[in-house]
Design a protein around this motif. Structure first.
Motif, PDB file in Angstrom:
ATOM      1  N   LEU A 107      -7.673   4.123   2.763  1.00 11.38           N
ATOM      2  CA  LEU A 107      -9.088   4.120   2.396  1.00 11.38           C
ATOM      3  C   LEU A 107      -9.881   5.054   3.302  1.00 11.38           C
ATOM      4  O   LEU A 107     -10.673   5.876   2.837  1.00 11.38           O
ATOM      5  CB  LEU A 107      -9.608   2.683   2.525  1.00 11.38           C
ATOM      6  CG  LEU A 107     -10.863   2.310   1.765  1.00 11.38           C
ATOM      7  CD1 LEU A 107     -10.619   2.362   0.273  1.00 11.38           C
ATOM      8  CD2 LEU A 107     -11.307   0.903   2.172  1.00 11.38           C
ATOM      9  N   GLY A 129       0.794  -1.230   0.000  1.00 13.09           N
ATOM     10  CA  GLY A 129       0.000   0.000   0.000  1.00 13.09           C
ATOM     11  C   GLY A 129       0.823   1.274   0.000  1.00 13.09           C
ATOM     12  O   GLY A 129       0.358   2.330   0.432  1.00 13.09           O
ATOM     13  N   LYS A 184      -9.061  -3.140   7.458  1.00 11.38           N
ATOM     14  CA  LYS A 184      -9.352  -4.572   7.294  1.00 11.38           C
ATOM     15  C   LYS A 184      -9.515  -5.288   8.642  1.00 11.38           C
ATOM     16  O   LYS A 184      -9.922  -6.443   8.678  1.00 11.38           O
ATOM     17  CB  LYS A 184      -8.220  -5.263   6.516  1.00 11.38           C
ATOM     18  CG  LYS A 184      -8.048  -4.764   5.090  1.00 11.38           C
ATOM     19  CD  LYS A 184      -8.981  -5.471   4.146  1.00 11.38           C
ATOM     20  CE  LYS A 184      -8.612  -5.186   2.698  1.00 11.38           C
ATOM     21  NZ  LYS A 184      -9.600  -5.759   1.772  1.00 11.38           N
ATOM     22  N   LYS A 234      -3.923  -3.471  -8.123  1.00 11.54           N
ATOM     23  CA  LYS A 234      -4.213  -4.728  -7.434  1.00 11.54           C
ATOM     24  C   LYS A 234      -3.113  -5.746  -7.719  1.00 11.54           C
ATOM     25  O   LYS A 234      -2.958  -6.721  -7.011  1.00 11.54           O
ATOM     26  CB  LYS A 234      -5.555  -5.292  -7.919  1.00 11.54           C
ATOM     27  CG  LYS A 234      -6.751  -4.550  -7.364  1.00 11.54           C
ATOM     28  CD  LYS A 234      -8.025  -5.344  -7.624  1.00 11.54           C
ATOM     29  CE  LYS A 234      -9.224  -4.702  -6.941  1.00 11.54           C
ATOM     30  NZ  LYS A 234      -9.557  -3.390  -7.538  1.00 11.54           N
ATOM     31  N   THR A 279       4.954  -0.811  -8.992  1.00 13.41           N
ATOM     32  CA  THR A 279       5.975   0.233  -8.986  1.00 13.41           C
ATOM     33  C   THR A 279       7.340  -0.408  -9.200  1.00 13.41           C
ATOM     34  O   THR A 279       7.846  -1.104  -8.339  1.00 13.41           O
ATOM     35  CB  THR A 279       5.949   1.010  -7.650  1.00 13.41           C
ATOM     36  OG1 THR A 279       4.612   1.404  -7.375  1.00 13.41           O
ATOM     37  CG2 THR A 279       6.842   2.219  -7.705  1.00 13.41           C
TER      38      THR A 279
HETATM   39  P1  GTP Z   1       3.715  -2.119  -5.451  1.00  9.78           P
HETATM   40  O1  GTP Z   1       3.841  -0.855  -6.215  1.00  9.78           O
HETATM   41  O2  GTP Z   1       3.341  -3.289  -6.269  1.00  9.78           O
HETATM   42  O3  GTP Z   1       4.909  -2.409  -4.611  1.00  9.78           O
HETATM   43  O4  GTP Z   1       2.439  -1.971  -4.444  1.00  9.78           O
HETATM   44  P2  GTP Z   1       2.121  -0.807  -3.416  1.00  9.78           P
HETATM   45  O5  GTP Z   1       2.762  -1.101  -2.104  1.00  9.78           O
HETATM   46  O6  GTP Z   1       2.401   0.532  -4.001  1.00  9.78           O
HETATM   47  O7  GTP Z   1       0.545  -0.997  -3.191  1.00  9.78           O
HETATM   48  P3  GTP Z   1      -0.673  -0.132  -3.775  1.00  9.78           P
HETATM   49  O8  GTP Z   1      -0.724   1.204  -3.106  1.00  9.78           O
HETATM   50  O9  GTP Z   1      -0.655  -0.169  -5.246  1.00  9.78           O
HETATM   51  O10 GTP Z   1      -1.916  -0.953  -3.193  1.00  9.78           O
HETATM   52  C1  GTP Z   1      -2.062  -2.350  -3.414  1.00  9.78           C
HETATM   53  C2  GTP Z   1      -3.512  -2.752  -3.226  1.00  9.78           C
HETATM   54  O11 GTP Z   1      -3.918  -2.554  -1.856  1.00  9.78           O
HETATM   55  C3  GTP Z   1      -4.498  -1.943  -4.059  1.00  9.78           C
HETATM   56  O12 GTP Z   1      -5.517  -2.807  -4.517  1.00  9.78           O
HETATM   57  C4  GTP Z   1      -5.044  -0.919  -3.075  1.00  9.78           C
HETATM   58  O13 GTP Z   1      -6.340  -0.476  -3.396  1.00  9.78           O
HETATM   59  C5  GTP Z   1      -5.055  -1.715  -1.771  1.00  9.78           C
HETATM   60  N1  GTP Z   1      -4.923  -0.821  -0.596  1.00  9.78           N
HETATM   61  C6  GTP Z   1      -3.941   0.068  -0.379  1.00  9.78           C
HETATM   62  N2  GTP Z   1      -4.128   0.739   0.784  1.00  9.78           N
HETATM   63  C7  GTP Z   1      -5.283   0.262   1.317  1.00  9.78           C
HETATM   64  C8  GTP Z   1      -6.019   0.553   2.517  1.00  9.78           C
HETATM   65  O14 GTP Z   1      -5.680   1.394   3.351  1.00  9.78           O
HETATM   66  N3  GTP Z   1      -7.161  -0.178   2.723  1.00  9.78           N
HETATM   67  C9  GTP Z   1      -7.579  -1.132   1.852  1.00  9.78           C
HETATM   68  N4  GTP Z   1      -8.684  -1.809   2.168  1.00  9.78           N
HETATM   69  N5  GTP Z   1      -6.921  -1.432   0.705  1.00  9.78           N
HETATM   70  C10 GTP Z   1      -5.790  -0.738   0.433  1.00  9.78           C
END
Ligand code: GTP
Ligand code: MG
Length: 197
Positions: free
Chosen positions: A179, A36, A147, A55, A60
């Motif tokens: 969120l 996230g 969650k 998702k 990144t």
């Molecule tokens: P990479 O770039 O692949 O390393 O991932 P990341 O760490 O940047 O994660 P990203 O922010 O893209 O979020 C990954 C997934 O988690 C997405 O489907 C988001 O919608 C979900 N997500 C992120 N933060 C939250 C949150 O606070 N609550 C919920 N329920 N889902 C979240």
């Protein structure tokens, strides 16, 4: 709210071309793929589409730099620990990540983001240990707090605080939800201190 995308760099040699001298203040967002990171960046800057979220873990793949102003930057790092990526690609970006963390001297703080349901995996511990050894303060941020029910959330935060207690003031632990916006004021307070030493 005035944060602007600056550059995407495959490694710090490219970063140096755009940001010569390794000056100012950078705060990095690190963590496992899908933890996230990009979502947290967007929530904290109140800019929905600043960093690309997905998702699909491994979204990144470059070092993405965002400017708060002329001297201060937020950095969205490639996620670590994701298996389903071609090995050559994984090696390349994990090398860039390691290099950034070790050589970038304007790095003033690392936010290590972990899904609150799966905190403190081996690579997270390595990241935290490495940062503290390098005398860089850490915010261990337990994401997706929406969650969990309140009681489970509090329990996890307390457990993680206990496990990281040996690091003393170098490591702070907070919960966060991109969120719902929970934890935002605390995180902004910490980032502000890092940005204004
Ligand atoms: P990479 O770039 O692949 O390393 O991932 P990341 O760490 O940047 O994660 P990203 O922010 O893209 O979020 C990954 C997934 O988690 C997405 O489907 C988001 O919608 C979900 N997500 C992120 N933060 C939250 C949150 O606070 N609550 C919920 N329920 N889902 C979240
Ligand atoms: Mg991301």
């Amino acid at each position: 709210r005035q944060t602007k995308f600056l550059i995407s760099a495959p490694d710090i040699a490219h970063l140096d071309q755009y940001l010569p001298g390794d000056v100012g203040v950078e705060i990095a967002f690190a963590g496992r793929s899908n933890a996230g990171k990009s979502s947290a960046l967007n929530a904290l800057t109140e800019q929905k589409n600043l960093a690309r979220t997905s998702k699909t873990p491994g979204r990144t793949q470059l070092i993405n730099v965002f400017a708060l102003d002329d001297d201060r930057r937020l950095v969205d790092l490639p996620g670590y620990g994701f298996a389903q990526v071609p090995l050559a690609m994984k090696k390349k970006w994990q090398a860039a990540l390691g290099e950034y963390l070790q050589k970038r001297s304007c790095l003033s703080g690392v936010v290590v983001l972990m899904d609150i349901r799966h905190p403190l995996k081996d690579l997270d511990m390595q990241m935290i240990e490495w940062a503290v050894m390098s005398e860089i303060p850490v915010l261990a941020l337990l994401t997706k707090a929406d969650k969990l029910a309140q009681s489970a959330k509090m329990k996890t935060v307390n457990d993680v605080r206990k496990k990281l207690a040996d690091f003393g003031d170098w490591v702070q632990v907070e919960s966060f939800s991109s969120l719902k916006g929970t934890g935002k004021p605390k995180v902004l307070g910490i980032l502000n201190k890092w940005c204004n030493p």
